[in-house]
Design a protein around this motif. Sequence first.
Motif, short mmCIF file in Angstrom:
data_model
loop_
_atom_site.label_atom_id
_atom_site.label_comp_id
_atom_site.label_asym_id
_atom_site.label_seq_id
_atom_site.Cartn_x
_atom_site.Cartn_y
_atom_site.Cartn_z
N ARG A 30 0.82 -1.31 0.00
CA ARG A 30 -0.01 -0.19 -0.16
C ARG A 30 0.72 1.20 -0.04
O ARG A 30 0.54 2.19 -0.61
CB ARG A 30 -0.79 -0.14 1.11
CG ARG A 30 -1.96 -1.12 1.25
CD ARG A 30 -2.87 -0.84 2.53
NE ARG A 30 -4.12 -1.61 2.24
CZ ARG A 30 -4.15 -2.86 2.99
NH1 ARG A 30 -3.06 -3.28 3.99
NH2 ARG A 30 -5.24 -3.67 2.76
N ARG A 31 2.07 1.30 0.41
CA ARG A 31 2.76 2.36 0.76
C ARG A 31 3.77 2.73 -0.11
O ARG A 31 4.17 3.71 -0.72
CB ARG A 31 3.68 2.31 2.22
CG ARG A 31 4.40 3.62 2.74
CD ARG A 31 4.97 3.39 3.87
NE ARG A 31 5.84 2.25 4.29
CZ ARG A 31 7.17 2.34 3.74
NH1 ARG A 31 7.69 3.49 3.50
NH2 ARG A 31 7.89 1.26 3.98
N LYS A 32 4.49 1.64 -0.93
CA LYS A 32 5.56 1.75 -1.80
C LYS A 32 5.09 1.75 -3.07
O LYS A 32 5.31 0.81 -3.71
CB LYS A 32 6.78 0.84 -1.52
CG LYS A 32 7.23 0.97 -0.08
CD LYS A 32 8.30 -0.18 0.17
CE LYS A 32 9.62 0.31 -0.30
NZ LYS A 32 10.43 -0.94 0.16
#
Length: 329
Positions: free
Chosen positions: A72-74
Amino acid sequence: MTKIIVDAMGADAGVEMVADALTKARRTRDFEAVIVGPEDALGARFREDPKVEILNTTEYISNDEAPAFAIRRKKEASIVKGLRLLNESGDVLVTAGSTGALLAGGYLITKRIAGMERLCLAAMVPRGDGGVLMADAGATMDTSPEVLLQFGELLSNYAEAALKKVNPRVGLLNIGAESEKGDKRAVKTHELLRESSLNFVGNVEARDILTAPVDVIITDGFAGNIALKTLEGTARYFRSIVKQVLTTSARTKLGALLIQSELKNALQPLDYRAHGGAPLLGARKALYKAHGNSNAETFALAIHEALDFAESGVVERLSALSETSKEQA
């Protein structure tokens, strides 16, 4: 023409190994590829090949990161960019990076086939008759009897479509052959498999994995991964003992020379490098996990196996069966 997305990041041997593997695979097979990784390291390698594109990134998800959080973040991670491209225009993705990241990406980006509760890794266990499929091999640890039944359905369809097995024989990994053996989950799974339309032949004990008359063995990812690594370690230890015995004296070395060819053929079924990886089944797109410690030869093999997986039509077959099941419900 089949288009494969190759994740160049995350393999133990690095980006150069993946580039070498793709070059090897392209020498013997015609396909289109997008390799996801650092352009400055890959550009010179594939600039002259019109069927290989480079999707630039220098970011990846390591094995020690929380997979779902990292996915989700990268947004620039190679596996994330590769999976998004796969959704748009690819046929299959292969990676030697984090298994957890591929699994999380299967859930969050490519998504599951409708009705599939979990995804599973379908590993081929080498043996004298060509091998037996086992799932799960390490993707899904916690399972219910219903999930294990789905694994049986996934593997049976894969064995039929990709491996050309007719009415594949299905076994359940257990601590005994009798139907009442095992914990409550195992007993209930045995019951569901027996009542299903699968060609279920009963329980398979771990000592019989290499000899049981089955094409498919069902288990959870925890037990399956332990079983596979135990077999791999035992095979490696056995090969080392044979080598040690055959090099202890001039007499044994002479004997080794005399039986070299026969010995190589006899030990071939114990070589886990015979397969480049395993498909991740249950997703809407074809996903293939190569060994993290791949060298160029084994990763090139994984590329070929991933292409075979995509071209077998397994994903389309499973999707069609899912739609039929929904209409009948």
